[in-house]
Design a protein around this motif. Structure first.
Motif, PDB file in Angstrom:
ATOM      1  N   PRO A 100     -39.598  84.302 -14.642  1.00 44.48           N
ATOM      2  CA  PRO A 100     -40.680  83.390 -14.250  1.00 44.48           C
ATOM      3  C   PRO A 100     -41.385  83.795 -12.966  1.00 44.48           C
ATOM      4  O   PRO A 100     -42.600  83.626 -12.845  1.00 44.48           O
ATOM      5  CB  PRO A 100     -39.977  82.034 -14.099  1.00 44.48           C
ATOM      6  N   ILE A 101     -40.653  84.330 -12.003  1.00 41.62           N
ATOM      7  CA  ILE A 101     -41.297  84.740 -10.752  1.00 41.62           C
ATOM      8  C   ILE A 101     -42.187  85.952 -10.990  1.00 41.62           C
ATOM      9  O   ILE A 101     -43.328  86.011 -10.498  1.00 41.62           O
ATOM     10  CB  ILE A 101     -40.236  85.018  -9.670  1.00 41.62           C
ATOM     11  N   ALA A 102     -41.707  86.935 -11.765  1.00 41.00           N
ATOM     12  CA  ALA A 102     -42.523  88.117 -12.062  1.00 41.00           C
ATOM     13  C   ALA A 102     -43.772  87.743 -12.850  1.00 41.00           C
ATOM     14  O   ALA A 102     -44.863  88.279 -12.596  1.00 41.00           O
ATOM     15  CB  ALA A 102     -41.692  89.138 -12.830  1.00 41.00           C
ATOM     16  N   GLU A 103     -43.622  86.817 -13.786  1.00 42.48           N
ATOM     17  CA  GLU A 103     -44.778  86.401 -14.587  1.00 42.48           C
ATOM     18  C   GLU A 103     -45.821  85.713 -13.723  1.00 42.48           C
ATOM     19  O   GLU A 103     -47.020  85.962 -13.859  1.00 42.48           O
ATOM     20  CB  GLU A 103     -44.332  85.479 -15.721  1.00 42.48           C
ATOM     21  N   ARG A 104     -45.373  84.844 -12.821  1.00 38.51           N
ATOM     22  CA  ARG A 104     -46.313  84.148 -11.946  1.00 38.51           C
ATOM     23  C   ARG A 104     -46.957  85.104 -10.943  1.00 38.51           C
ATOM     24  O   ARG A 104     -48.116  84.936 -10.571  1.00 38.51           O
ATOM     25  CB  ARG A 104     -45.613  83.010 -11.207  1.00 38.51           C
ATOM     26  N   ALA A 105     -46.200  86.122 -10.519  1.00 36.00           N
ATOM     27  CA  ALA A 105     -46.722  87.038  -9.503  1.00 36.00           C
ATOM     28  C   ALA A 105     -47.699  88.047 -10.086  1.00 36.00           C
ATOM     29  O   ALA A 105     -48.763  88.307  -9.502  1.00 36.00           O
ATOM     30  CB  ALA A 105     -45.559  87.767  -8.823  1.00 36.00           C
ATOM     31  N   PHE A 106     -47.353  88.638 -11.226  1.00 32.42           N
ATOM     32  CA  PHE A 106     -48.113  89.785 -11.731  1.00 32.42           C
ATOM     33  C   PHE A 106     -48.671  89.593 -13.137  1.00 32.42           C
ATOM     34  O   PHE A 106     -49.339  90.492 -13.656  1.00 32.42           O
ATOM     35  CB  PHE A 106     -47.227  91.038 -11.694  1.00 32.42           C
ATOM     36  N   GLY A 107     -48.380  88.444 -13.774  1.00 29.74           N
ATOM     37  CA  GLY A 107     -48.943  88.164 -15.089  1.00 29.74           C
ATOM     38  C   GLY A 107     -47.996  88.529 -16.223  1.00 29.74           C
ATOM     39  O   GLY A 107     -47.112  89.380 -16.072  1.00 29.74           O
ATOM     40  N   ALA A 108     -48.202  87.878 -17.361  1.00 25.71           N
ATOM     41  CA  ALA A 108     -47.325  88.083 -18.515  1.00 25.71           C
ATOM     42  C   ALA A 108     -47.389  89.511 -19.044  1.00 25.71           C
ATOM     43  O   ALA A 108     -46.412  90.022 -19.590  1.00 25.71           O
ATOM     44  CB  ALA A 108     -47.700  87.100 -19.623  1.00 25.71           C
ATOM     45  N   ASP A 109     -48.518  90.181 -18.869  1.00 27.89           N
ATOM     46  CA  ASP A 109     -48.672  91.541 -19.391  1.00 27.89           C
ATOM     47  C   ASP A 109     -47.888  92.577 -18.576  1.00 27.89           C
ATOM     48  O   ASP A 109     -47.789  93.735 -18.980  1.00 27.89           O
ATOM     49  CB  ASP A 109     -50.149  91.941 -19.401  1.00 27.89           C
ATOM     50  N   SER A 110     -47.341  92.142 -17.432  1.00 27.35           N
ATOM     51  CA  SER A 110     -46.633  93.084 -16.552  1.00 27.35           C
ATOM     52  C   SER A 110     -45.139  93.146 -16.823  1.00 27.35           C
ATOM     53  O   SER A 110     -44.419  93.884 -16.140  1.00 27.35           O
ATOM     54  CB  SER A 110     -46.844  92.673 -15.090  1.00 27.35           C
ATOM     55  N   LEU A 111     -44.634  92.382 -17.801  1.00 26.29           N
ATOM     56  CA  LEU A 111     -43.196  92.155 -17.926  1.00 26.29           C
ATOM     57  C   LEU A 111     -42.433  93.210 -18.731  1.00 26.29           C
ATOM     58  O   LEU A 111     -41.217  93.100 -18.871  1.00 26.29           O
ATOM     59  CB  LEU A 111     -42.949  90.772 -18.545  1.00 26.29           C
ATOM     60  N   THR A 112     -43.132  94.210 -19.257  1.00 28.11           N
ATOM     61  CA  THR A 112     -42.436  95.245 -20.048  1.00 28.11           C
ATOM     62  C   THR A 112     -41.254  95.861 -19.296  1.00 28.11           C
ATOM     63  O   THR A 112     -40.149  95.953 -19.848  1.00 28.11           O
ATOM     64  CB  THR A 112     -43.427  96.331 -20.483  1.00 28.11           C
ATOM     65  N   PRO A 113     -41.405  96.283 -18.024  1.00 35.88           N
ATOM     66  CA  PRO A 113     -40.250  96.845 -17.313  1.00 35.88           C
ATOM     67  C   PRO A 113     -39.130  95.831 -17.105  1.00 35.88           C
ATOM     68  O   PRO A 113     -37.947  96.195 -17.127  1.00 35.88           O
ATOM     69  CB  PRO A 113     -40.838  97.311 -15.976  1.00 35.88           C
ATOM     70  N   ASN A 114     -39.490  94.567 -16.903  1.00 35.03           N
ATOM     71  CA  ASN A 114     -38.470  93.525 -16.730  1.00 35.03           C
ATOM     72  C   ASN A 114     -37.583  93.417 -17.962  1.00 35.03           C
ATOM     73  O   ASN A 114     -36.354  93.310 -17.856  1.00 35.03           O
ATOM     74  CB  ASN A 114     -39.130  92.172 -16.453  1.00 35.03           C
ATOM     75  N   TYR A 115     -38.208  93.445 -19.133  1.00 36.49           N
ATOM     76  CA  TYR A 115     -37.433  93.329 -20.378  1.00 36.49           C
ATOM     77  C   TYR A 115     -36.555  94.560 -20.594  1.00 36.49           C
ATOM     78  O   TYR A 115     -35.456  94.440 -21.138  1.00 36.49           O
ATOM     79  CB  TYR A 115     -38.376  93.120 -21.553  1.00 36.49           C
ATOM     80  N   ALA A 116     -37.013  95.719 -20.172  1.00 35.44           N
ATOM     81  CA  ALA A 116     -36.186  96.927 -20.292  1.00 35.44           C
ATOM     82  C   ALA A 116     -34.931  96.798 -19.433  1.00 35.44           C
ATOM     83  O   ALA A 116     -33.823  97.163 -19.859  1.00 35.44           O
ATOM     84  CB  ALA A 116     -36.994  98.156 -19.884  1.00 35.44           C
ATOM     85  N   PHE A 152     -42.455  99.887 -10.617  1.00 36.75           N
ATOM     86  CA  PHE A 152     -41.881  99.817  -9.275  1.00 36.75           C
ATOM     87  C   PHE A 152     -41.792  98.375  -8.799  1.00 36.75           C
ATOM     88  O   PHE A 152     -40.743  97.918  -8.312  1.00 36.75           O
ATOM     89  CB  PHE A 152     -42.736 100.649  -8.311  1.00 36.75           C
ATOM     90  N   ARG A 153     -42.877  97.627  -8.939  1.00 39.51           N
ATOM     91  CA  ARG A 153     -42.863  96.219  -8.527  1.00 39.51           C
ATOM     92  C   ARG A 153     -41.853  95.415  -9.328  1.00 39.51           C
ATOM     93  O   ARG A 153     -41.133  94.573  -8.772  1.00 39.51           O
ATOM     94  CB  ARG A 153     -44.264  95.610  -8.692  1.00 39.51           C
ATOM     95  N   ALA A 154     -41.799  95.685 -10.629  1.00 44.75           N
ATOM     96  CA  ALA A 154     -40.856  94.958 -11.482  1.00 44.75           C
ATOM     97  C   ALA A 154     -39.419  95.231 -11.075  1.00 44.75           C
ATOM     98  O   ALA A 154     -38.587  94.317 -11.009  1.00 44.75           O
ATOM     99  CB  ALA A 154     -41.073  95.336 -12.947  1.00 44.75           C
ATOM    100  N   ALA A 155     -39.105  96.497 -10.797  1.00 44.40           N
ATOM    101  CA  ALA A 155     -37.735  96.869 -10.435  1.00 44.40           C
ATOM    102  C   ALA A 155     -37.332  96.231  -9.105  1.00 44.40           C
ATOM    103  O   ALA A 155     -36.231  95.666  -8.982  1.00 44.40           O
ATOM    104  CB  ALA A 155     -37.614  98.385 -10.360  1.00 44.40           C
ATOM    105  N   VAL A 156     -38.185  96.328  -8.111  1.00 45.47           N
ATOM    106  CA  VAL A 156     -37.861  95.783  -6.791  1.00 45.47           C
ATOM    107  C   VAL A 156     -37.726  94.262  -6.854  1.00 45.47           C
ATOM    108  O   VAL A 156     -36.780  93.686  -6.302  1.00 45.47           O
ATOM    109  CB  VAL A 156     -38.924  96.184  -5.753  1.00 45.47           C
ATOM    110  N   LEU A 157     -38.660  93.608  -7.523  1.00 48.62           N
ATOM    111  CA  LEU A 157     -38.632  92.151  -7.586  1.00 48.62           C
ATOM    112  C   LEU A 157     -37.408  91.660  -8.359  1.00 48.62           C
ATOM    113  O   LEU A 157     -36.755  90.685  -7.963  1.00 48.62           O
ATOM    114  CB  LEU A 157     -39.913  91.629  -8.227  1.00 48.62           C
ATOM    115  N   THR A 158     -37.063  92.330  -9.456  1.00 47.03           N
ATOM    116  CA  THR A 158     -35.872  91.947 -10.214  1.00 47.03           C
ATOM    117  C   THR A 158     -34.615  92.155  -9.377  1.00 47.03           C
ATOM    118  O   THR A 158     -33.698  91.324  -9.388  1.00 47.03           O
ATOM    119  CB  THR A 158     -35.777  92.755 -11.521  1.00 47.03           C
TER     120      THR A 158
END
Length: 308
Positions: free
Chosen positions: A113-129, A257-263
């Motif tokens: 939820p934080i990544a989605e709010r910060a960078f948008g739903a289209d940015s979540l591919t690395p998060n799911y990996a 990079f943003r996804a990895a650091v934020l996660t």
């Protein structure tokens, strides 16, 4: 800074609402347990299934992303063990449990939820990996270390077998596996089935955040204060800092990079407590680290977002 707080505060307000509702008796512990069963066994698996079924596997499972994040997780595991052994002066089994808590970030209930709010739903591919591998990686690492310090590792094979069996029945893992199967097959879902899964998935994150708040009421802030500080500092500071450094070193692209650091910046997940309880080691430190780490991450996650 206000823009960053606009991203993080609503997420933690939902968690706080769940905590307050259970604490004040407006929502019973049994009811919150039922809500978490719905989110963990149905809604979140549907969310993961939809995400992975349409994921660009070649792009999502970038080795630089995985090395950046999981080398950080391993560094946290080792730091937790060493800190427990040499600073807290506790035994090896307690050290493994603290290391596991420091390593196991809340990648789904907080990270998504934080990544989605910060960078948008289209940015979540690395998060799911990252999420697809997180439970298996952390549990296999933790079980391996625990069995190595118990009776010379005599129960290692049994422990790994137990984890493999548990993962094969885990709803989140089944959702990921089903998503990969659909992705590789290239077959589209029938329209009504796709819409039904999307409806269930839409309830996943808000319901899970509210439920997480209710679950945290059980985790009283007690135990060794230094142990809690050690665990939270490693999880909230060392993990994202290590991931940041590795991501830059490996030339990771900006989105992953943003996804990895934020996660990596997320607080210890509830599985930290479950692992400690399963082995009867460092239970109070692990439980308190989940609660206090989640509260402290309001500020630390906002700080990492500001840097990003």
């Amino acid at each position: 800074m206000l823009d960053v707080l606009a991203v993080t505060v609503p997420v933690f307000l939902i968690i706080g609402a769940g905590y307050l509702a259970v604490w004040r008796g407006l929502f019973s512990q049994g009811q919150v347990d039922g809500l978490m069963v719905f989110t963990q066994r149905f809604a979140i698996p549907c969310l993961l299934f939809l995400a992975v079924s349409t994921l660009d596997l070649a792009q999502g499972f970038d080795w630089r992303l995985l090395v950046s994040y999981y080398s950080g997780a391993m560094a946290c595991f080792v730091a937790g063990i060493l800190g427990t052994l040499f600073w807290l002066r506790r035994g090896a089994e307690d050290a493994v449990a603290v290391g596991f808590a420091a390593m196991f970030a809340n990648t789904v209930l907080l990270g998504l939820p934080i990544a989605e709010r910060a960078f948008g739903a289209d940015s979540l591919t690395p998060n799911y990996a990252i999420i697809a591998l997180n439970a298996a990686f952390c549990y296999l690492t933790g079980i391996t270390a625990m069995e190595l310090v118990r009776a010379g590792g005599g129960g290692f094979l049994r422990g790994v077998t137990t984890v493999a069996r548990s993962m094969s029945r885990n709803s989140l893992m089944l959702g990921v596996a089903a998503g990969i199967a659909v992705n590789l097959s290239g077959l589209p879902l029938p329209g009504p089935a796709d819409e039904a899964i999307r409806l269930i998935a839409s309830a996943a994150l808000p319901a899970a955040l509210f439920g997480l708040g209710g679950v945290l009421v059980q985790y009283k802030p007690e135990g060794d204060a230094r142990g809690i500080f050690l665990c939270c500092a490693i999880a909230l500071i060392l993990h994202p800092a290590w991931t940041w450094g590795m991501g830059r070193l490996l030339g990771l692209e900006e989105g992953p990079f943003r996804a990895a650091v934020l996660t990596a910046a997320m607080a210890p997940g509830v599985n930290s407590y479950l692992f400690a309880a399963m082995h009867g080691k460092a239970v109070r430190i692990s439980a308190s680290s989940v609660l206090i780490g989640t509260a402290a991450s309001v500020f630390t996650v906002s700080g990492w977002l500001l840097l990003l």
